[in-house]
Scaffold this active site. Sequence first.
Site, PDB file in Angstrom:
ATOM      1  N   ASP A 119     -22.838 -13.103  -7.940  1.00 24.17           N
ATOM      2  CA  ASP A 119     -22.295 -14.211  -7.155  1.00 24.17           C
ATOM      3  C   ASP A 119     -22.324 -13.796  -5.680  1.00 24.17           C
ATOM      4  O   ASP A 119     -23.361 -13.888  -5.026  1.00 24.17           O
ATOM      5  CB  ASP A 119     -20.884 -14.507  -7.674  1.00 24.17           C
ATOM      6  N   SER A 120     -21.233 -13.285  -5.149  1.00 26.13           N
ATOM      7  CA  SER A 120     -21.200 -12.884  -3.736  1.00 26.13           C
ATOM      8  C   SER A 120     -21.982 -11.603  -3.481  1.00 26.13           C
ATOM      9  O   SER A 120     -22.333 -11.299  -2.339  1.00 26.13           O
ATOM     10  CB  SER A 120     -19.748 -12.671  -3.299  1.00 26.13           C
TER      11      SER A 120
END
Length: 189
Positions: A119-120
């Site tokens: 994700d990040s």
Amino acid sequence: MREGGRLADERTLSATGGRELERVVYTPEEISDRVAEMGRAISEHYPPDEDLLVLGLLKGSFIFLADLVRCISRPVHVDFLVVSSYGLGTTSSGEVKTLYDPSTPLEGRNVVLVEDIIDSGTTVNELVPSLRSRDLGSLEMCALLHKRVADDLALDPRWVGFDAPEDFLVGYGLDHAEDFRHLPFIASI
Ligand code: IMP
Ligand code: MG
């Protein structure tokens, strides 16, 4: 299961304790076809006489890892890393804590880090430098899902199952506050 908007069929509601999910993003069949392809690709990537260690990042990768290694048709060892980054929320806390580190020596070994979802990129960016400092023979990453939102990944995954939507996803190992890991499909909430 895809039709009709929210996931409210009886079997799903029974599995989720009555809570509705938004929609199925990947069905069990789509997942297993893709995982088989990834297992084949990993098998072919490493010369048959070289050692291979698959390192699953727990807890999210436990189902993916179990299916993936059964699609690897060459000798392989399996170990785990346990980190925690999300706490109970749906956005990254930005803090990655290592809770368990593999007991096997990693020096000189071909390591494939197995992630459920990128994700990040915080998790990968924390872990990769510390793994690299351990004199591995090689390091590659295999991620079932990649949201393609992280712009400076310390290591780009060589194998990606699906480019995932930016929704929060659950099932097939992925949780929300520890719920929904056991669902055989991946859904958004
Ligand atoms: P990152 O550090 O932001 O790249 O996030 C990586 C970790 O956060 C993954 O290994 C997951 O455990 C968790 N995560 C990120 N996105 C999701 C999601 O959509 N659903 C469930 N867990 C997620
Ligand atoms: Mg998680």
